[in-house]
Enzyme design. Structure first.
Site, mmCIF file in Angstrom:
data_model
loop_
_atom_site.group_PDB
_atom_site.id
_atom_site.type_symbol
_atom_site.label_atom_id
_atom_site.label_comp_id
_atom_site.label_asym_id
_atom_site.label_seq_id
_atom_site.Cartn_x
_atom_site.Cartn_y
_atom_site.Cartn_z
ATOM 1 N N GLU A 162 1.099 -1.356 -0.146
ATOM 2 C CA GLU A 162 0.012 0.007 -0.429
ATOM 3 C C GLU A 162 0.992 1.099 0.288
ATOM 4 O O GLU A 162 0.956 1.992 1.375
ATOM 5 C CB GLU A 162 -1.040 0.224 1.044
ATOM 6 C CG GLU A 162 -1.766 -0.937 1.401
ATOM 7 C CD GLU A 162 -3.335 -0.700 2.309
ATOM 8 O OE1 GLU A 162 -2.928 0.137 3.064
ATOM 9 O OE2 GLU A 162 -3.919 -1.834 2.254
ATOM 10 N N GLU A 363 -5.848 -8.481 0.561
ATOM 11 C CA GLU A 363 -6.935 -7.979 2.706
ATOM 12 C C GLU A 363 -8.037 -7.690 2.861
ATOM 13 O O GLU A 363 -8.068 -7.422 1.487
ATOM 14 C CB GLU A 363 -6.398 -7.157 3.041
ATOM 15 C CG GLU A 363 -4.581 -7.172 4.253
ATOM 16 C CD GLU A 363 -4.219 -5.609 4.152
ATOM 17 O OE1 GLU A 363 -4.857 -4.959 4.470
ATOM 18 O OE2 GLU A 363 -2.158 -5.877 3.983
HETATM 19 C C1 BG6 Z 1 -4.102 -1.749 5.679
HETATM 20 C C2 BG6 Z 1 -2.776 -2.624 5.934
HETATM 21 O O1 BG6 Z 1 -3.871 -0.624 5.287
HETATM 22 O O2 BG6 Z 1 -5.030 -1.877 6.642
HETATM 23 C C3 BG6 Z 1 -2.270 -3.336 6.962
HETATM 24 O O3 BG6 Z 1 -1.961 -2.740 5.546
HETATM 25 C C4 BG6 Z 1 -3.848 -2.363 8.755
HETATM 26 O O4 BG6 Z 1 -1.115 -3.191 7.859
HETATM 27 C C5 BG6 Z 1 -5.082 -2.331 7.218
HETATM 28 O O5 BG6 Z 1 -3.653 -3.428 9.590
HETATM 29 C C6 BG6 Z 1 -6.551 -2.010 8.152
HETATM 30 O O6 BG6 Z 1 -5.632 -0.741 9.264
HETATM 31 P P1 BG6 Z 1 -6.033 -0.954 10.835
HETATM 32 O O7 BG6 Z 1 -5.830 0.944 10.933
HETATM 33 O O8 BG6 Z 1 -7.002 -1.328 11.298
HETATM 34 O O9 BG6 Z 1 -4.775 -1.658 11.184
#
Ligand code: BG6
Length: 464
Positions: A162, A363
């Site tokens: 990202e 993700e």
């Molecule tokens: C993504 C990242 O942006 O979102 C992760 O690649 C991150 O590392 C995930 O954990 C969720 O975001 P957050 O802030 O809830 O951890």
């Protein structure tokens, strides 16, 4: 068109090094920008111990094998391998990841390795980080080393996690704001570094495959006003297409160039960059998706301050361009993130239409405040609901012709959220620690564990 998941569809689960490993100074590891990051809220769980995955990887991988995943996405800690970012190699760190790969092979789980996930070695940051060209060179040295070292054990790779969110939400992720001109020089360096990773992976690893891994979400216009549509055009470009166009088409797109021009940003190119950009390309696109974003025009607004504080970009403000808008048609989760499963399907369709490359979701998941009951259970039916809705849209995208090759959700195991500590849990596996106390680190299977296990066993068939 198919109305079921392909037989070789990859079901997986994802984590990153700094959010899980801990052991931040063990066995020769150097510091990273995540270890030193200033935190507004010191009460959130720090990353120095995280969920102790460094010491418990065998137990974690055994649990994941029970879950039945075919692919495990994790990142290497660059500073564990090169404590200073380049130069002297830390053999203990190198050995650790060999051991992880051996453990995965034991259970026939395919590794999907991210080269770098928000944790640049601090030594490189001290020299200027991604603002300076020498970091690109250090990244080349690191990428070459790891492809040679692990290429026989790992065939599928991801570049830099990202870069778009890292630059947009710099304060939250890196603990500091990067001035605009510097930010887009960093963009250029990150993207050139990625191009070298494509090249080196293909040169070093027989059958090696590699893809970029941005966070992609369609940007909707708040209304049908042409000005709002224009705002969405610009934010789509700045948030999404600037990155994928560079990776997959080898160019700065025209809308993004206009945005840079209007902001008086001049990017410094090295003599070789034009060729590097247009020569090396990915084999697939890895996409992280949580939510869509809606914007309205900010053309004639003088009453606003530029800024952004939220991961999902809903509160973005850039005078003259766009301003985040709360979409009245979508609900939100308890952490204020907008939910839009159908938006995931249309985002997949748009990405596939633009680039014609296979896509894997690396993700997607729900952060929630899970509760461990006295009898050691976690009843996370809300997560099952979230997954059901999103995986249904994955199938709809496949039915609509998208070459979606896998779904690896966030996250395999509870980890420290980038923004909100461990009170915001994502995993199938609960970890017994809280914000302030490390507790026992014992692992517990949530209800969603059994649900996903069954889903994988049925190759995605869901009882309604
Ligand atoms: C993504 C990242 O942006 O979102 C992760 O690649 C991150 O590392 C995930 O954990 C969720 O975001 P957050 O802030 O809830 O951890």
């Amino acid at each position: 068109m198919a109305n079921e998941f392909p037989h070789d569809f990859l079901w997986g689960a994802s984590i990153s090094a700094h959010q899980t490993e801990g052991a931040y100074q063990s066995e020769g590891k150097g510091l990273t920008v995540q270890d030193t990051r200033p935190r507004e809220d010191q009460t959130i769980a720090d990353f120095t111990v995280a969920v102790d995955h460094y010491h418990r990887y065998k137990e974690d991988i055994r649990l994941l094998s029970e879950l039945g995943i075919q692919v495990f996405r994790f990142s290497l800690s660059w500073a564990r391998i090169f404590p200073q970012g380049r130069g002297k190699v830390n053999l203990k760190g190198v050995e650790h990841y060999h051991n992880v790969l051996v453990e995965l092979a034991k259970y026939k789980i395919q590794p999907l390795i991210t080269l770098n996930h928000f944790d640049l070695p601090q030594a490189l940051e001290d020299e200027g980080g991604w603002s300076v060209r020498s970091t690109v060179e250090a990244f080349r040295e690191y990428a070459l080393f790891v492809f040679r070292e692990y290429g026989a054990q790992a065939k599928m790779w991801l570049t830099i996690n990202e870069p778009n969110i890292m630059l947009l939400v710099d304060k939250k992720i890196l603990g500091k704001e990067i001035p605009l001109a510097q930010k887009y020089q960093q963009f250029h360096h990150l993207m050139i570094a990625e191009k070298y990773a494509f090249q080196l992976c293909h040169e070093q690893i027989a059958d090696g495959k590699i893809g970029p891994v941005p966070n992609i979400s369609l940007v909707y216009a708040a209304t049908s006003k042409p000005e709002d549509n224009e705002a969405a055009l610009y934010f789509n470009s700045v948030r999404n297409w600037a990155y994928l166009d560079f990776s997959c088409l080898g160019r700065y797109n025209a809308v993004f160039q206009d945005y840079l021009r209007k902001n008086k940003v001049n990017i410094q190119f090295a003599p070789e960059d034009e060729e590097v950009m247009t020569t090396h390309f990915p084999d697939f696109i890895a996409m992280n998706f949580y939510t869509t974003v809606t914007v309205e025009s900010a053309k004639n607004r003088v009453d606003m301050k530029n800024g952004i504080s939220d991961q999902q970009s809903e509160d973005i403000v850039e005078k003259g361009f766009y301003k985040g808008f709360t979409n009245p048609y979508l609900s939100k989760n308890e952490f204020n993130w907008t939910l839009d499963p159908l938006g995931m399907k249309t985002t997949l369709q748009t990405v596939y239409d633009r680039y014609h490359l296979p896509i894997i979701i690396t993700e997607n998941g729900l952060g929630a405040q899970d509760v461990l009951t006295e009898d050691g259970k976690i009843h996370d039916d809300y997560r099952i609901q979230y997954l059901r809705e999103h995986i249904t849209q994955c199938l709809a995208a496949i039915e609509a012709g998208v070459d979606l090759i896998g779904y690896s959700l966030w996250s395999a195991i509870d980890l420290i959220s980038v923004h909100e500590g461990i009170r915001k849990r994502y995993g199938f596996i609960y970890v017994d620690r809280d914000e302030k106390n490390e507790k026992s680190f014992a692992r517990y299977k949530k209800d969603s564990f059994a649900w996903y296990q069954n889903l994988i066993a049925q190759n995605g068939k869901m009882e309604v």
